[in-house]
Design a protein around this motif. Sequence first.
Motif, short mmCIF file in Angstrom:
data_model
loop_
_atom_site.label_atom_id
_atom_site.label_comp_id
_atom_site.label_asym_id
_atom_site.label_seq_id
_atom_site.Cartn_x
_atom_site.Cartn_y
_atom_site.Cartn_z
N SER A 140 34.53 -8.66 34.39
CA SER A 140 35.61 -8.68 33.40
C SER A 140 36.42 -9.96 33.52
O SER A 140 36.77 -10.60 32.52
CB SER A 140 36.53 -7.47 33.57
N SER A 141 36.71 -10.34 34.75
CA SER A 141 37.49 -11.56 34.98
C SER A 141 36.72 -12.79 34.51
O SER A 141 37.30 -13.70 33.90
CB SER A 141 37.82 -11.67 36.47
N SER A 142 35.42 -12.83 34.77
CA SER A 142 34.61 -13.99 34.36
C SER A 142 34.56 -14.12 32.84
O SER A 142 34.68 -15.23 32.30
CB SER A 142 33.19 -13.86 34.92
N LEU A 143 34.38 -13.00 32.14
CA LEU A 143 34.31 -13.05 30.68
C LEU A 143 35.66 -13.44 30.10
O LEU A 143 35.74 -14.22 29.15
CB LEU A 143 33.86 -11.70 30.13
N HIS A 144 36.74 -12.90 30.71
CA HIS A 144 38.07 -13.26 30.23
C HIS A 144 38.34 -14.74 30.43
O HIS A 144 38.89 -15.42 29.56
CB HIS A 144 39.12 -12.43 30.97
N SER A 145 37.92 -15.26 31.57
CA SER A 145 38.13 -16.68 31.85
C SER A 145 37.38 -17.55 30.84
O SER A 145 37.90 -18.57 30.38
CB SER A 145 37.66 -17.00 33.27
N PHE A 146 36.16 -17.13 30.48
CA PHE A 146 35.38 -17.90 29.51
C PHE A 146 36.09 -17.94 28.15
O PHE A 146 36.27 -19.01 27.55
CB PHE A 146 33.99 -17.29 29.35
N PHE A 147 36.53 -16.77 27.67
CA PHE A 147 37.15 -16.73 26.34
C PHE A 147 38.56 -17.33 26.35
O PHE A 147 39.05 -17.77 25.32
CB PHE A 147 37.21 -15.29 25.82
N HIS A 148 39.21 -17.34 27.52
CA HIS A 148 40.54 -17.94 27.60
C HIS A 148 40.50 -19.43 27.27
O HIS A 148 41.46 -19.99 26.75
CB HIS A 148 41.12 -17.71 29.00
N HIS A 149 39.36 -20.04 27.54
CA HIS A 149 39.20 -21.48 27.27
C HIS A 149 38.28 -21.73 26.08
O HIS A 149 37.84 -22.86 25.87
CB HIS A 149 38.66 -22.19 28.51
N PHE A 150 37.99 -20.69 25.30
CA PHE A 150 37.07 -20.81 24.16
C PHE A 150 37.89 -20.81 22.87
O PHE A 150 38.38 -19.77 22.43
CB PHE A 150 36.08 -19.64 24.18
N GLU A 151 38.08 -21.98 22.27
CA GLU A 151 39.00 -22.15 21.15
C GLU A 151 38.66 -21.26 19.94
O GLU A 151 39.57 -20.69 19.32
CB GLU A 151 39.03 -23.62 20.73
N PRO A 152 37.38 -21.09 19.54
CA PRO A 152 37.09 -20.23 18.39
C PRO A 152 37.59 -18.79 18.57
O PRO A 152 37.96 -18.14 17.59
CB PRO A 152 35.55 -20.26 18.30
N PHE A 153 37.62 -18.32 19.82
CA PHE A 153 38.13 -16.97 20.07
C PHE A 153 39.61 -16.90 19.73
O PHE A 153 40.07 -15.94 19.09
CB PHE A 153 37.89 -16.60 21.54
N HIS A 154 40.36 -17.90 20.10
CA HIS A 154 41.80 -17.90 19.82
C HIS A 154 42.07 -18.07 18.33
O HIS A 154 43.04 -17.51 17.80
CB HIS A 154 42.49 -19.00 20.64
N GLN A 155 41.22 -18.82 17.66
CA GLN A 155 41.36 -18.94 16.20
C GLN A 155 41.14 -17.60 15.52
O GLN A 155 41.86 -17.23 14.59
CB GLN A 155 40.37 -19.98 15.67
N LEU A 156 40.13 -16.85 16.01
CA LEU A 156 39.85 -15.53 15.45
C LEU A 156 41.04 -14.59 15.68
O LEU A 156 41.45 -13.86 14.77
CB LEU A 156 38.59 -14.95 16.08
N LEU A 157 41.59 -14.60 16.89
CA LEU A 157 42.75 -13.74 17.17
C LEU A 157 43.92 -14.10 16.28
O LEU A 157 44.64 -13.22 15.79
CB LEU A 157 43.15 -13.87 18.64
N THR A 158 44.13 -15.39 16.06
CA THR A 158 45.23 -15.82 15.19
C THR A 158 45.07 -15.28 13.79
O THR A 158 46.02 -14.79 13.17
CB THR A 158 45.29 -17.36 15.15
N GLU A 159 43.85 -15.34 13.27
CA GLU A 159 43.60 -14.82 11.93
C GLU A 159 43.80 -13.31 11.86
O GLU A 159 44.21 -12.78 10.84
CB GLU A 159 42.19 -15.19 11.48
N LEU A 160 43.53 -12.63 12.97
CA LEU A 160 43.66 -11.17 12.97
C LEU A 160 45.11 -10.73 13.00
O LEU A 160 45.47 -9.71 12.43
CB LEU A 160 42.91 -10.58 14.18
N VAL A 161 45.97 -11.47 13.71
CA VAL A 161 47.35 -11.02 13.90
C VAL A 161 48.36 -11.76 13.04
O VAL A 161 49.48 -11.29 12.85
CB VAL A 161 47.76 -11.14 15.38
N ASP A 162 47.99 -12.92 12.50
CA ASP A 162 48.92 -13.67 11.66
C ASP A 162 49.07 -12.97 10.32
O ASP A 162 48.08 -12.67 9.65
CB ASP A 162 48.37 -15.09 11.45
N PRO A 163 50.31 -12.70 9.88
CA PRO A 163 50.52 -12.03 8.59
C PRO A 163 49.85 -12.74 7.42
O PRO A 163 49.46 -12.11 6.43
CB PRO A 163 52.05 -12.04 8.44
N LYS A 164 49.67 -14.05 7.52
CA LYS A 164 49.02 -14.78 6.43
C LYS A 164 47.55 -14.41 6.29
O LYS A 164 46.96 -14.55 5.23
CB LYS A 164 49.15 -16.29 6.67
#
Length: 757
Positions: free
Chosen positions: A28-52
């Motif tokens: 779990s820690s290894s996968l979290h570490s990978f996605f923590h530095h994976f920019e497309p993942f953060h872009q997806l999260l932004t689209e999911l939670v941003d009201p726009k």
Amino acid sequence: METLKAAIPEGLKRMIGDSTVDDLRATSSSLHSFFHHFEPFHQLLTELVDPKHALCGKSKDAALESKQLGNQCFSKGNYANALDFYTQALRKAPFEDGDMENNLVATLYINRATVLHKMSLLTECLRDCTRALQICPSNAKAWYRRGKANASLGNYKDAMCDLNMAKTVESSLNGKRQIESEQKNIFDQCKSTSTVRQRKENTLTTVGEVPQVMLQCVAIPEKGRGMVSSNDISPGSLAHSEEPYAVIILKQCRESHCHYCLNDLPADRVPCRSCSVPLYCSQQCQTQAGGQVLRIFPEVHSIIEKLPSDLGEYADKVIQGHDSKCETENITEHKHECHGVNWSAVLPSEVVLTGRILARFLLERTSENITYFVEKLELSHCYEHMLPESKLLNHLALVFKFYVIFCLTMQVVIIISQMKVNCMTVVRLKSKDACGLSNQFGDFPSCPYLTSNVEQVRVGKAIYKAGSLFNHSCQPNVHAYFISRNLCIRTTKAIPAEGHLELSYGPQVGFWDCKDRLNFLKEEYMFQCQCTGCSEVNLSDIVLNAFCCVNSNCFGAVLDSRVVNCEKQKIKNFMSHLKIDKNDDIHKVLNQNDASHHIQPGYCLKCGSYRDLVPSRAAVDKALIFIKRLQDAILSKEILNTTIADALRSLRLLRSNLHAYNRLIAEAEDNLAQAFCLLGEFQLCMDHCKASIKILEKLYHPDDIVIAYELVKLCSIQLSVGDGSAMDSINRIGDIFSCYYGLHADLVFPYLQYLRR
């Protein structure tokens, strides 16, 4: 999810696929570490939670667009489409938009009520008017429309009160005159009516039956935990009833079923106040799911104070109705995933159930840690036996949940695996193709029925703490069904004291052959089934896919290599330990004296004659091509004589190659029954329907619920042609349903009432 899964390095995928419970913290820690530095993942999260970019946020512009489309359909008399557009507008409309006089949601409720009145859906119209008045109590149009709906329902006293309220809040002189004219019409109707119709109430919402059986959980060496009874139980007894710990609607049912109680949605469906995804059958279910209560404007009290006391009491009762005061003692399942980010729209059902359980843990503010909380649920898991693909999806879901609720722990992966093997699919029974059937069960239609097919519709998934303790059997002795969200388990056979109560997790004996059942249970639930249906010989598994003997005087079964490998040892053990009654069907299929040397592919189990299965399979495959063409013709309702002739020849071909109890013959008979029904050849339809049922009675039991479903088809045709034996079929359906559903039979399957009439 697929994009994110593809981005994970192969080495990390292998590590997760090979992981055990002890490895979860590291993986779990290894996968979290990978996605923590994976920019497309953060872009997806932004689209999911941003009201726009919110998945399910409200939008006034979108609501007004749907409202305008509804207005256009209404002006053209296209009321069905108008109803859909107004409902879509209600889903999108911000609840707080506008003041009391110009509230968009209230306006949409009035518009939809007008459509419902045009469609003669008067009770639904009444409810929408009430919802509009709970938002805008001074809306004269809502009171006027409510009065007309009450008058049409025969509730003349309420109608007069509604119109008095409309006249009180109406400001224009012409409007008051129109209301007075309507009052005169209602007064004349009331005088000319000798009996006043009473408002119909739904008497099927609750049934006063409480389980009388004392159950206990015991340890079973080969199965872990299981449920037994401390006393003898007779067939048809309600053994257990339970509300879900967590529940989620399936994605394909979002537009047709209530997101809280999972019942069919009415025409006046209620949307969530804060987001645009859920639909509910009532304000009560909406409140239970989201925790919101209708806002009442402060101006309400000043309006009521100016009214005469009796009219004021009536208005207050309408405005402050039960729907607006509904409270819930349960954790509001939808509230934590609302406000523009509905995760159930993205994540798999098991993950959403996990989220709802975690939300419950957080909302209860318990002092215990999550590990202890999970252990108290007493749900089993089979993480180490899961396929690598499933383990990877569980880890992906964990990363999503971490960013949403800030709770990274290996226990989340365990909970997801628990959902996989413990959640139950909530189903509804539906009878389709009945010509002229209505919710009111009016007069029997004069037009002939199609064969009324009973189908089970999967509508949701739920976790039941005690329900998960019941073990599986391919030959179950209890039957699980659902009243709204509530799980009911009823005995279908006599069970002695200390006897195990077992239900079916998947296909039962008679649906699939033994090998397919074993593979399914292994893949879905990670265990090797050793129930009596899988460890002991039974007629269904032998004949379900069997060929017939080449000797026309022999009723023995010929198996192919796939079935032989699964059944061989079972048959040997059966022959060496048991004597067979010569009147038994098993005796007709097996050689009582010594069948061991006949248990070979292609050889008859009764007489040992050999059948070459290669041309037999080719003949069956050819026949099934024409049966498939008949199925397509039934769907299109364009059945040609040549199609029927080809199907009849194919049926004869199947009968000359397959065993008489082979399921493919039953299905071909059923298809021909439906085709002849469409052509108006009802006697032929009944003949083929009876032939299909005769085979199914051998594959199952004559009193199995499957037989009741098939009898619904038969009796619908018998009733259409005035066949006197229809009553025998209906009584038999009632007897079987009473065993499987008890006092809940009419509630689970309302069509049964209609047949009795």
